[in-house]
Design a protein around this motif. Structure first.
Motif, PDB file in Angstrom:
ATOM      1  N   HIS A  88       0.854  -1.186   0.000  1.00 20.17           N
ATOM      2  CA  HIS A  88       0.000   0.000   0.000  1.00 20.17           C
ATOM      3  C   HIS A  88       0.892   1.238   0.000  1.00 20.17           C
ATOM      4  O   HIS A  88       2.018   1.195   0.508  1.00 20.17           O
ATOM      5  CB  HIS A  88      -0.960  -0.004   1.195  1.00 20.17           C
ATOM      6  CG  HIS A  88      -0.297   0.115   2.529  1.00 20.17           C
ATOM      7  ND1 HIS A  88       0.573  -0.847   3.026  1.00 20.17           N
ATOM      8  CD2 HIS A  88      -0.350   1.084   3.488  1.00 20.17           C
ATOM      9  CE1 HIS A  88       0.996  -0.480   4.220  1.00 20.17           C
ATOM     10  NE2 HIS A  88       0.461   0.690   4.523  1.00 20.17           N
ATOM     11  N   ASP A 126       6.089   4.850   4.479  1.00 18.45           N
ATOM     12  CA  ASP A 126       7.075   3.913   5.013  1.00 18.45           C
ATOM     13  C   ASP A 126       7.162   2.637   4.164  1.00 18.45           C
ATOM     14  O   ASP A 126       7.902   1.716   4.510  1.00 18.45           O
ATOM     15  CB  ASP A 126       6.780   3.568   6.488  1.00 18.45           C
ATOM     16  CG  ASP A 126       5.371   3.069   6.721  1.00 18.45           C
ATOM     17  OD1 ASP A 126       4.458   3.488   5.982  1.00 18.45           O
ATOM     18  OD2 ASP A 126       5.163   2.255   7.639  1.00 18.45           O
ATOM     19  N   HIS A 127       6.428   2.581   3.048  1.00 16.72           N
ATOM     20  CA  HIS A 127       6.409   1.365   2.218  1.00 16.72           C
ATOM     21  C   HIS A 127       6.828   1.588   0.763  1.00 16.72           C
ATOM     22  O   HIS A 127       7.548   0.779   0.205  1.00 16.72           O
ATOM     23  CB  HIS A 127       4.999   0.741   2.217  1.00 16.72           C
ATOM     24  CG  HIS A 127       4.590   0.243   3.558  1.00 16.72           C
ATOM     25  ND1 HIS A 127       4.604  -1.081   3.895  1.00 16.72           N
ATOM     26  CD2 HIS A 127       4.207   0.913   4.680  1.00 16.72           C
ATOM     27  CE1 HIS A 127       4.231  -1.216   5.155  1.00 16.72           C
ATOM     28  NE2 HIS A 127       3.990  -0.026   5.654  1.00 16.72           N
ATOM     29  N   ASP A 177       0.535  -4.144   6.422  1.00 16.08           N
ATOM     30  CA  ASP A 177       0.122  -3.506   7.672  1.00 16.08           C
ATOM     31  C   ASP A 177      -1.251  -3.984   8.125  1.00 16.08           C
ATOM     32  O   ASP A 177      -1.801  -3.451   9.085  1.00 16.08           O
ATOM     33  CB  ASP A 177       0.076  -1.975   7.500  1.00 16.08           C
ATOM     34  CG  ASP A 177       1.458  -1.353   7.549  1.00 16.08           C
ATOM     35  OD1 ASP A 177       2.446  -2.114   7.584  1.00 16.08           O
ATOM     36  OD2 ASP A 177       1.550  -0.115   7.544  1.00 16.08           O
ATOM     37  N   HIS A 210       5.712  -4.847   9.650  1.00 10.64           N
ATOM     38  CA  HIS A 210       6.278  -4.271  10.870  1.00 10.64           C
ATOM     39  C   HIS A 210       6.239  -5.319  11.973  1.00 10.64           C
ATOM     40  O   HIS A 210       5.193  -5.921  12.218  1.00 10.64           O
ATOM     41  CB  HIS A 210       5.482  -3.041  11.339  1.00 10.64           C
ATOM     42  CG  HIS A 210       5.405  -1.956  10.314  1.00 10.64           C
ATOM     43  ND1 HIS A 210       6.446  -1.105  10.039  1.00 10.64           N
ATOM     44  CD2 HIS A 210       4.404  -1.604   9.473  1.00 10.64           C
ATOM     45  CE1 HIS A 210       6.094  -0.273   9.082  1.00 10.64           C
ATOM     46  NE2 HIS A 210       4.847  -0.551   8.709  1.00 10.64           N
TER      47      HIS A 210
HETATM   48 ZN   LIG Z   1       3.596   0.627   7.429  1.00  8.10          ZN
END
Ligand SMILES: [Zn+2]
Length: 319
Positions: free
Chosen positions: A93, A97-98, A191, A230
């Motif tokens: 997604h 952070d991805h 996530d 994560h």
């Molecule tokens: Zn994330």
């Protein structure tokens, strides 16, 4: 690449199954054809940072290349074996952070970026309407420029070499266009299911109604292992999904109990319910509460005044 069934026998498997934080920038082999590289972006929202997964051998697939951090970009390329190259970049997604390293990595490797679609793809009618009217705020951490070369649909199969195939599983909830990927009975859950906490659901990207449905969908697969973006691997997927669903049911009960005292805004409810949460995280808690209130309102259990919005006042119907 060997079948994922070889997983438990792979060197390093037991060490990688612990909750111990990996060293950022050091490539770990979790199983034949499954490597993990931790990005150096720890935070209250990312736990120890983003887990980038490298799938296959030779011409590899990089899943969630991670945040725009030069050292992580360099570590992905440096961590490949001699002669290996990046053949495909997958994104669960488009959060910051991805996905930001997807384009540079693809361009450097002459590879394609694949994902569900642009950031708004996959939103429900309720969320599309909220976003269009500017009533949801939210949008934290979205990689707004994300545009995959190839759009992946639910159920699509992706060859990753040596006869191994990934199956895309659309799991909206944390993000409308969130994809998980199944490799046999191992699922990369992004996530949607994380290794350390319940995921943030912040409308209009986050959708609690969709999140619960996605949990039930994943549960039906009866996976043996979840590898999240994560935190540590989830070795008891069924129990973890049960916990997540129970956690949301409990939260809903708390919100309804608080509303029994009278109408309230998401922010006021968050302050009343999240009593042991640091003040800095209360805005995120209010987003989670808002997600519940949208779900409750579409189920005709609560009502919003003047209309569904992040700063609306919500009340129980029929009490
Ligand atoms: Zn994330």
């Amino acid at each position: 690449m060997q079948a994922p069934l070889a997983f438990a026998a792979a060197p390093g498997f037991r060490a990688a199954m612990t909750d111990a934080r990996p060293t950022p920038g050091v490539m770990q082999t979790l199983a034949p054809g499954i490597r993990r590289l931790l990005a150096p972006n720890p935070s209250p929202m990312t736990h120890w940072g983003t887990n980038t997964h490298i799938l296959g051998e030779g011409a590899v697939t990089v899943l969630d290349p991670g945040p725009a951090i030069r050292a992580h970009y360099a570590a992905i390329l440096a961590g490949l074996a001699p002669g290996e190259r990046v053949a495909r970049v997958l994104v669960s997604h488009p959060h910051l952070d991805h996905s930001p390293l997807a384009r540079p990595l693809a361009e450097a490797s002459d590879a394609r970026v694949s994902g569900f679609g642009p950031p708004e793809a996959g939103r429900s009618a309720v969320m599309t309407d909220l976003a269009a009217r500017g009533l949801a705020s939210g949008g934290e951490g979205v990689d707004h420029g994300f545009a995959p070369d190839q759009r992946i649909e639910d159920g699509e199969r992706i060859e990753i070499g040596n006869g191994a195939t990934l199956e895309a599983v659309w799991t909206p909830g944390h993000f409308a266009g969130h994809l998980s990927f199944a490799l046999g009975d191992v699922v990369f859950t992004g996530d949607h299911v994380m290794g350390w906490a319940s995921t943030l659901i912040s409308p209009p990207d986050g959708d609690l109604t969709a999140f619960l449905a996605s949990c039930h969908r994943l549960a039906a697969r009866k996976a043996r292992l979840f590898l999240p973006a994560h935190g540590a691997p989830v070795t008891d997927p069924a129990a973890r999904l049960d916990w997540l669903l129970a956690h949301r049911r409990n939260r809903e009960a708390e919100i309804l109990a608080a509303l029994a005292q009278g109408p309230a805004t998401p922010e006021a409810l968050a302050r009343a319910i999240y009593t042991d949460t640091p003040a800095a995280l209360l805005p995120a808690a209010a987003r989670n509460v808002f997600a519940h209130l949208i779900d409750l309102t579409t189920r005709d259990i609560t009502r919003a005044s003047p209309q569904i919005a992040a700063d609306a006042t919500f009340e129980r119907i029929g009490t």
